[in-house]
Design a protein around this motif. Sequence first.
Motif, PDB file in Angstrom:
ATOM      1  N   LEU A   1     -27.118   3.635 -27.831  1.00  0.00           N
ATOM      2  CA  LEU A   1     -28.069   3.709 -26.697  1.00  0.00           C
ATOM      3  C   LEU A   1     -28.143   2.135 -26.274  1.00  0.00           C
ATOM      4  CD1 LEU A   1     -30.032   6.132 -28.340  1.00  0.00           C
ATOM      5  CD2 LEU A   1     -29.270   6.632 -26.493  1.00  0.00           C
ATOM      6  N   SER A   2     -28.552   1.261 -26.828  1.00  0.00           N
ATOM      7  CA  SER A   2     -29.569   0.116 -25.722  1.00  0.00           C
ATOM      8  C   SER A   2     -28.264  -0.557 -25.200  1.00  0.00           C
ATOM      9  CB  SER A   2     -29.984  -1.004 -27.098  1.00  0.00           C
ATOM     10  OG  SER A   2     -28.292  -1.802 -27.645  1.00  0.00           O
ATOM     11  N   SER A   3     -26.957  -0.321 -25.930  1.00  0.00           N
ATOM     12  CA  SER A   3     -25.821  -1.471 -24.874  1.00  0.00           C
ATOM     13  C   SER A   3     -25.740  -0.412 -23.373  1.00  0.00           C
ATOM     14  CB  SER A   3     -24.471  -1.669 -25.748  1.00  0.00           C
ATOM     15  OG  SER A   3     -24.196  -0.062 -26.434  1.00  0.00           O
ATOM     16  N   ASN A   4     -25.641   0.673 -23.487  1.00  0.00           N
ATOM     17  CA  ASN A   4     -25.377   1.726 -22.647  1.00  0.00           C
ATOM     18  C   ASN A   4     -26.348   1.489 -21.490  1.00  0.00           C
ATOM     19  OD1 ASN A   4     -23.762   3.229 -21.774  1.00  0.00           O
ATOM     20  ND2 ASN A   4     -24.905   5.874 -22.237  1.00  0.00           N
ATOM     21  N   LYS A   5     -27.936   1.445 -21.873  1.00  0.00           N
ATOM     22  CA  LYS A   5     -28.597   0.759 -21.040  1.00  0.00           C
ATOM     23  C   LYS A   5     -28.680   0.740 -19.373  1.00  0.00           C
ATOM     24  CE  LYS A   5     -31.867  -1.681 -22.463  1.00  0.00           C
ATOM     25  NZ  LYS A   5     -33.010  -1.779 -23.141  1.00  0.00           N
ATOM     26  N   ASP A   6     -27.728  -1.018 -19.767  1.00  0.00           N
ATOM     27  CA  ASP A   6     -27.510  -1.574 -18.664  1.00  0.00           C
ATOM     28  C   ASP A   6     -26.937  -1.100 -17.455  1.00  0.00           C
ATOM     29  OD1 ASP A   6     -29.273  -3.029 -19.478  1.00  0.00           O
ATOM     30  OD2 ASP A   6     -28.676  -4.464 -20.435  1.00  0.00           O
ATOM     31  N   SER A   7     -26.194  -0.700 -17.877  1.00  0.00           N
ATOM     32  CA  SER A   7     -24.718   0.367 -16.982  1.00  0.00           C
ATOM     33  C   SER A   7     -25.440   1.234 -16.281  1.00  0.00           C
ATOM     34  CB  SER A   7     -23.934  -0.162 -17.370  1.00  0.00           C
ATOM     35  OG  SER A   7     -23.905   1.470 -18.372  1.00  0.00           O
ATOM     36  N   LEU A   8     -26.122   1.886 -17.142  1.00  0.00           N
ATOM     37  CA  LEU A   8     -27.239   3.395 -16.501  1.00  0.00           C
ATOM     38  C   LEU A   8     -28.075   3.180 -15.959  1.00  0.00           C
ATOM     39  CD1 LEU A   8     -27.665   5.972 -19.561  1.00  0.00           C
ATOM     40  CD2 LEU A   8     -26.131   6.201 -17.034  1.00  0.00           C
ATOM     41  N   SER A   9     -28.947   2.459 -16.053  1.00  0.00           N
ATOM     42  CA  SER A   9     -29.665   1.505 -14.875  1.00  0.00           C
ATOM     43  C   SER A   9     -28.970   0.938 -13.657  1.00  0.00           C
ATOM     44  CB  SER A   9     -30.819   0.483 -16.264  1.00  0.00           C
ATOM     45  OG  SER A   9     -30.858   0.829 -17.120  1.00  0.00           O
ATOM     46  N   ALA A  10     -28.202   0.055 -14.072  1.00  0.00           N
ATOM     47  CA  ALA A  10     -27.744  -0.032 -12.886  1.00  0.00           C
ATOM     48  C   ALA A  10     -27.539   0.792 -11.539  1.00  0.00           C
ATOM     49  CB  ALA A  10     -26.749  -1.385 -13.165  1.00  0.00           C
ATOM     50  N   ALA A  11     -26.780   1.801 -12.255  1.00  0.00           N
ATOM     51  CA  ALA A  11     -26.411   3.267 -11.389  1.00  0.00           C
ATOM     52  C   ALA A  11     -27.522   4.237 -11.116  1.00  0.00           C
ATOM     53  CB  ALA A  11     -24.994   4.182 -12.636  1.00  0.00           C
ATOM     54  N   MET A  12     -28.068   3.844 -11.918  1.00  0.00           N
ATOM     55  CA  MET A  12     -29.858   4.667 -11.062  1.00  0.00           C
ATOM     56  C   MET A  12     -30.159   3.733 -10.688  1.00  0.00           C
ATOM     57  SD  MET A  12     -31.707   7.263 -11.866  1.00  0.00           S
ATOM     58  CE  MET A  12     -32.696   8.145 -11.463  1.00  0.00           C
ATOM     59  N   ASN A  13     -30.027   2.476 -10.262  1.00  0.00           N
ATOM     60  CA  ASN A  13     -30.871   1.237  -9.572  1.00  0.00           C
ATOM     61  C   ASN A  13     -29.815   1.922  -7.738  1.00  0.00           C
ATOM     62  OD1 ASN A  13     -32.851   0.211  -8.991  1.00  0.00           O
ATOM     63  ND2 ASN A  13     -31.759  -2.111  -8.712  1.00  0.00           N
ATOM     64  N   THR A  14     -28.591   2.235  -8.165  1.00  0.00           N
ATOM     65  CA  THR A  14     -27.634   2.410  -6.842  1.00  0.00           C
ATOM     66  C   THR A  14     -28.016   3.140  -5.961  1.00  0.00           C
ATOM     67  OG1 THR A  14     -26.065   1.140  -7.960  1.00  0.00           O
ATOM     68  CG2 THR A  14     -25.599   1.841  -5.926  1.00  0.00           C
TER      69      THR A  14
END
Length: 441
Positions: free
Chosen positions: A87-100
């Motif tokens: 969960l914690s390693s995946n958070k950043d890439s998911l967040s970046a996608a959400m941001n875009t």
Amino acid sequence: MKRKIMLLIGACIFTVIALTSIQGYFIYNTYQLNEKEINTAIKKQIARLEDTEEWENLNNTWAARSKEYSKQYLKGDVTKQNFIQYLSSNKDSLSAAMNTYMKKMAEPEDYDIDYSIYLNSIIVINNKKTDTLFKGKALILANDTLKKNQILSSIGRWEIQDSDTELSMIVKSERYYGFDKLQQTIISKMAGLLLFSVVLMVFVVFLYYMSLKNLITQKRIADIKTDFVNNITHEFQTPLATMDIAIKTLQRKDKQMSPEHYTNTLSMIARQNERLQKLFRQVTEASVMPIANKDIIQVTDEEIKDMIDDFKLSKPNAVIEFSCQKEAFSIPMDRFHFNTILINLLDNAVKYGADKIETDLKITDKSIILSVKDNGKGISTQEQVSIFDKFYRVEKGNIHNSKGLGLGLFYIKQLVETYSGNIRVVSAEAKGSLFIITIPV
Ligand code: ADP
């Protein structure tokens, strides 16, 4: 009347407080209404965000991976700890996608919000046996503006079935949004209303203030006029009564009246007549006639000394001193005007309890400074502002310890001002008074 004014002031203060409270209440209500409106608009904005296939895919990414982990967990291939790490390693890439995604979806009227999803629990059910893969609060994704003040927007609970095995999962998650410029946005929306309310309140307070001030001034003028009528009646009564007696004595044509008695009675009439004329002059000079021409005629030192000597003769009990740093001089003033100023000041000093008066004259290149200092009863600080007003007397109502019409200082001030000068007083009760007149040359 004083009580009435106090009541009126009280009523005005009460009205202002009541109006402010009512206005405050309405403003607070409007604020809350705006807050609700903005929150509803944000919720609509979130619903629009969450209603696309793209968002569905984004959300399914971690759900599908969680399902995989559940299976592996049951087999014993991964631990709960491994899942948390995922969960914690995946958070950043998911967040970046959400941001875009959020930037792409943004519309001009949208609020600048942050958005986040948290996982609360995953319960794995296999052959009716339950096991908890995760329990707590782990961030799954968030856009890059995430701040502390977050508001819960929805709680999700759903079940995922695995078609190949008996496995099913119950997932619980929470979605949050935050809008840190909420207060700022509401206040800027209400700026016009707030400004108008403040201006209105200031205007109301100003109106009250002006009305009360006017009322108090009117009352003061009315009081002063009443006092003046009382004073003038009192002042005229004595000479009139004395003259009446004297005339009646003469009318009796008393044969036995000695020549001396006759002369005394006549001079008594003359004195009272003179007093009446003086009183009349005082009133007309100050209230009817404008100050006559201020022809610049010189007053010499000799004339001033004569004025003081004449005054000394009429007040033998008072010690009157005169000083001037120059020996022979002359002042560019009308003699009559200077005499009126000086004698009125000296007369007041004696009338109000002085037995020692120091008169001083300073003549410089720029001005003439006349000061009259006495050891009389003095004037309190509150009274000092009013003594130069027309008809103003410190002794009010029907108290008449000393004679006067309240016109002397008023008249002096008028005269001094015709010469572009000023008069001021330095005094304290029981400490004597010092009147200073400055006239520019
Ligand atoms: P009046 O003497 O006729 O009352 P003035 O205008 O000359 O009127 O003076 C106004 C008031 O100022 C007086 O009622 C008196 O109380 C006060 N006052 C004036 N001169 C003196 C003074 N030298 N010492 C004390 N009080 C004074």
